[in-house]
Design a protein around this motif. Sequence first.
Motif, PDB file in Angstrom:
ATOM      1  N   ILE A 205       3.807   9.314  -2.613  1.00 10.70           N
ATOM      2  CA  ILE A 205       3.489   7.916  -2.305  1.00 10.70           C
ATOM      3  C   ILE A 205       3.669   7.128  -3.589  1.00 10.70           C
ATOM      4  O   ILE A 205       3.137   7.506  -4.646  1.00 10.70           O
ATOM      5  N   TRP A 206       4.396   6.023  -3.517  1.00 11.34           N
ATOM      6  CA  TRP A 206       4.777   5.264  -4.704  1.00 11.34           C
ATOM      7  C   TRP A 206       4.371   3.806  -4.561  1.00 11.34           C
ATOM      8  O   TRP A 206       4.366   3.254  -3.458  1.00 11.34           O
ATOM      9  N   ALA A 207       4.060   3.201  -5.693  1.00 12.00           N
ATOM     10  CA  ALA A 207       3.796   1.763  -5.742  1.00 12.00           C
ATOM     11  C   ALA A 207       5.044   1.051  -6.252  1.00 12.00           C
ATOM     12  O   ALA A 207       5.798   1.592  -7.064  1.00 12.00           O
ATOM     13  N   ILE A 208       5.260  -0.163  -5.779  1.00 14.78           N
ATOM     14  CA  ILE A 208       6.382  -1.003  -6.223  1.00 14.78           C
ATOM     15  C   ILE A 208       5.769  -2.264  -6.842  1.00 14.78           C
ATOM     16  O   ILE A 208       5.083  -3.031  -6.144  1.00 14.78           O
ATOM     17  N   GLU A 218       1.012   9.735  -7.609  1.00  8.57           N
ATOM     18  CA  GLU A 218       0.566  11.126  -7.737  1.00  8.57           C
ATOM     19  C   GLU A 218      -0.453  11.484  -6.659  1.00  8.57           C
ATOM     20  O   GLU A 218      -1.450  12.152  -6.907  1.00  8.57           O
ATOM     21  N   ILE A 219      -0.170  10.983  -5.477  1.00 12.27           N
ATOM     22  CA  ILE A 219      -0.963  11.340  -4.299  1.00 12.27           C
ATOM     23  C   ILE A 219      -0.029  12.148  -3.401  1.00 12.27           C
ATOM     24  O   ILE A 219       0.859  11.593  -2.757  1.00 12.27           O
ATOM     25  N   PRO A 220      -0.162  13.460  -3.375  1.00 17.75           N
ATOM     26  CA  PRO A 220       0.821  14.293  -2.675  1.00 17.75           C
ATOM     27  C   PRO A 220       0.806  14.148  -1.162  1.00 17.75           C
ATOM     28  O   PRO A 220       1.776  14.461  -0.490  1.00 17.75           O
ATOM     29  N   SER A 221      -0.299  13.655  -0.592  1.00 19.07           N
ATOM     30  CA  SER A 221      -0.406  13.583   0.860  1.00 19.07           C
ATOM     31  C   SER A 221      -1.203  12.353   1.267  1.00 19.07           C
ATOM     32  O   SER A 221      -2.144  11.939   0.579  1.00 19.07           O
ATOM     33  N   GLU A 230      -9.162   3.780  -5.177  1.00 25.01           N
ATOM     34  CA  GLU A 230      -9.140   2.837  -6.299  1.00 25.01           C
ATOM     35  C   GLU A 230      -7.803   2.807  -7.027  1.00 25.01           C
ATOM     36  O   GLU A 230      -7.486   1.862  -7.764  1.00 25.01           O
ATOM     37  N   ASP A 231      -6.962   3.854  -6.832  1.00 24.35           N
ATOM     38  CA  ASP A 231      -5.690   3.940  -7.546  1.00 24.35           C
ATOM     39  C   ASP A 231      -4.528   3.279  -6.820  1.00 24.35           C
ATOM     40  O   ASP A 231      -3.507   2.955  -7.431  1.00 24.35           O
ATOM     41  N   ILE A 232      -4.659   3.094  -5.539  1.00 26.47           N
ATOM     42  CA  ILE A 232      -3.500   2.751  -4.716  1.00 26.47           C
ATOM     43  C   ILE A 232      -2.890   1.403  -5.074  1.00 26.47           C
ATOM     44  O   ILE A 232      -1.667   1.255  -5.156  1.00 26.47           O
ATOM     45  N   PHE A 233      -3.716   0.403  -5.339  1.00 28.80           N
ATOM     46  CA  PHE A 233      -3.212  -0.961  -5.502  1.00 28.80           C
ATOM     47  C   PHE A 233      -3.193  -1.426  -6.953  1.00 28.80           C
ATOM     48  O   PHE A 233      -3.114  -2.631  -7.211  1.00 28.80           O
ATOM     49  N   ARG A 234      -3.231  -0.517  -7.907  1.00 32.07           N
ATOM     50  CA  ARG A 234      -3.286  -0.955  -9.302  1.00 32.07           C
ATOM     51  C   ARG A 234      -1.967  -1.561  -9.779  1.00 32.07           C
ATOM     52  O   ARG A 234      -1.928  -2.240 -10.802  1.00 32.07           O
ATOM     53  N   PHE A 235      -0.863  -1.327  -9.039  1.00 36.60           N
ATOM     54  CA  PHE A 235       0.431  -1.931  -9.389  1.00 36.60           C
ATOM     55  C   PHE A 235       0.844  -3.024  -8.411  1.00 36.60           C
ATOM     56  O   PHE A 235       1.958  -3.534  -8.473  1.00 36.60           O
ATOM     57  N   GLY A 236      -0.025  -3.355  -7.475  1.00 38.13           N
ATOM     58  CA  GLY A 236       0.304  -4.355  -6.472  1.00 38.13           C
ATOM     59  C   GLY A 236       0.103  -3.810  -5.068  1.00 38.13           C
ATOM     60  O   GLY A 236      -0.411  -2.700  -4.866  1.00 38.13           O
ATOM     61  N   SER A 242       7.230   8.242   1.289  1.00 32.62           N
ATOM     62  CA  SER A 242       8.509   8.927   1.506  1.00 32.62           C
ATOM     63  C   SER A 242       8.488   9.823   2.730  1.00 32.62           C
ATOM     64  O   SER A 242       9.536  10.140   3.286  1.00 32.62           O
ATOM     65  N   GLY A 243       7.309  10.230   3.174  1.00 30.06           N
ATOM     66  CA  GLY A 243       7.207  11.131   4.319  1.00 30.06           C
ATOM     67  C   GLY A 243       6.750  10.436   5.581  1.00 30.06           C
ATOM     68  O   GLY A 243       7.026   9.246   5.800  1.00 30.06           O
ATOM     69  N   ALA A 244       6.041  11.167   6.407  1.00 28.94           N
ATOM     70  CA  ALA A 244       5.598  10.653   7.701  1.00 28.94           C
ATOM     71  C   ALA A 244       4.460   9.653   7.543  1.00 28.94           C
ATOM     72  O   ALA A 244       3.610   9.784   6.658  1.00 28.94           O
ATOM     73  N   VAL A 245       4.448   8.671   8.423  1.00 33.24           N
ATOM     74  CA  VAL A 245       3.400   7.650   8.459  1.00 33.24           C
ATOM     75  C   VAL A 245       2.669   7.774   9.788  1.00 33.24           C
ATOM     76  O   VAL A 245       3.298   7.740  10.856  1.00 33.24           O
ATOM     77  N   SER A 246       1.367   7.913   9.728  1.00 37.98           N
ATOM     78  CA  SER A 246       0.555   8.124  10.926  1.00 37.98           C
ATOM     79  C   SER A 246      -0.352   6.924  11.200  1.00 37.98           C
ATOM     80  O   SER A 246      -0.478   6.006  10.376  1.00 37.98           O
TER      81      SER A 246
END
Length: 333
Positions: A205-208, A218-221, A230-236, A242-246
Motif C-alpha cells: 500500500i503506497w501513498a502519493i 510498509e503495510i503488507p496487507s 496514524e501512518d496512512i495519511f502522513r503524505f496526503g 496494488s492488490g485486492a480491495v475489499s
Amino acid sequence: MPFIDNILFHSSVSIVGLEKNTGKTETLNYILNRLRTMDVQVALTSIGVDGEHTDSVTRTPKPEITLFEGMIFVTSEKHYSERKITSEILEVSEMRTALGRLITARAKSWGKVILSGPSDTAGIKRLIDGMARFDVQTTIVDGALSHLSLASPAVTEAMVLATGAALSANTPQLVRETRFVQQLIELPAVEAKLAGELQTIKGGIWAIDAEDRLHDLEIPSVFLLDKREEDIFRFGTRIYVSGAVSDKLLSFLRIQNKNVELAVGDFTKLFVSQKEFNAFLKSGNSIKSVLRSKLIAVTVNPLSPSGFLLDSDTLQREMKKALNVPVYDVKNM
C-alpha cells in the motif's frame, strides 16, 4: 453488427464473461467468424485456458474455439501440440507458462484450438505490443474475471462483456449487476505519467504526495490497516493499493472522513459490493484505475445452466437502457 467494426478500431480487445455459461466462447466464435470475411490481420490469445471440450470445473460440455485460415494465434507448447488445425510456427517465445513456452502461429486452414496465453498482465501487454511485427491490426484476448488469475483483461484497449441468466435468473437483478461491473470498468483513469510509475509496483500500500512522489507505507496487507491508522495519511490522502480491495478497506477509508482518492491497478482488483462502493463515493471519496478499458458491447445469454429462460427482448431492452452500449443476444447473433 456494428460492434464488429468497432473492434477493428482498437489494437486490442478482450472478450470477458461475468460468469461461466454466459456465452463468452460463443461470442468469441461469432466475432472470429465475422472477421474471417474481412481483409484484416487479427491475432488471438487467452488469459488462462480456453477452448477445451469440457469445463475443467463443472465437467459440462462447452463450445470450442474455431480459427480460420490466416488468423494468428498464441498458445502454450502443450496446447499447440494438441491443435486440430494446420498451422505454421512464426515464433517460439522465451516467455514461459506452466504449460511450456508460448508458440505464435498462423492458421493455414480452419480448425479448433485450445488457447493458453501469458499468465500475468505484464506478459499479456508484451504479447499485444509484439504483434505489430506480424502486421496484426487487432489482438483479441479471451479474458477472465477471476481472483485466481494474475492477468487482467483491463490491459486491452477495449472490452466486450458476456453476461446472462447464469449470473442471475432475475432480469432487473442481472441488469443491476452488469451495470455495476460497467461502473467499475469505466472508473476514471489515473494520470498517464503517474499510472506508468504505479504499474512498476509489485505489492503493498503506497501513498502519493502532492508532487506525485510515491511512498511505501510498509503495510503488507489491508488487514493491518486499522493497526497503522496514524501512518496512512502522513503524505496526503491519495492512496494506491496494488492488490485486492475489499468492502472492509472501503469502509475503513470512508469513516476516516478524509476525502480519500484511492487508486487501484484495474477494475478486477475491486471485490466490493455495490452498497459499499456507492457509500464510499457519496462520502466525498473517489476511485481511479491505473489500467482502464473501454466497454464497446455486451452480449447476453438468456438461458441459465438449469434451463431457466429469460425473455430475450426484455433483457436486451433493459440492458441497453441501463448501459447505453450495444447489446446482443448471443443465441441469436
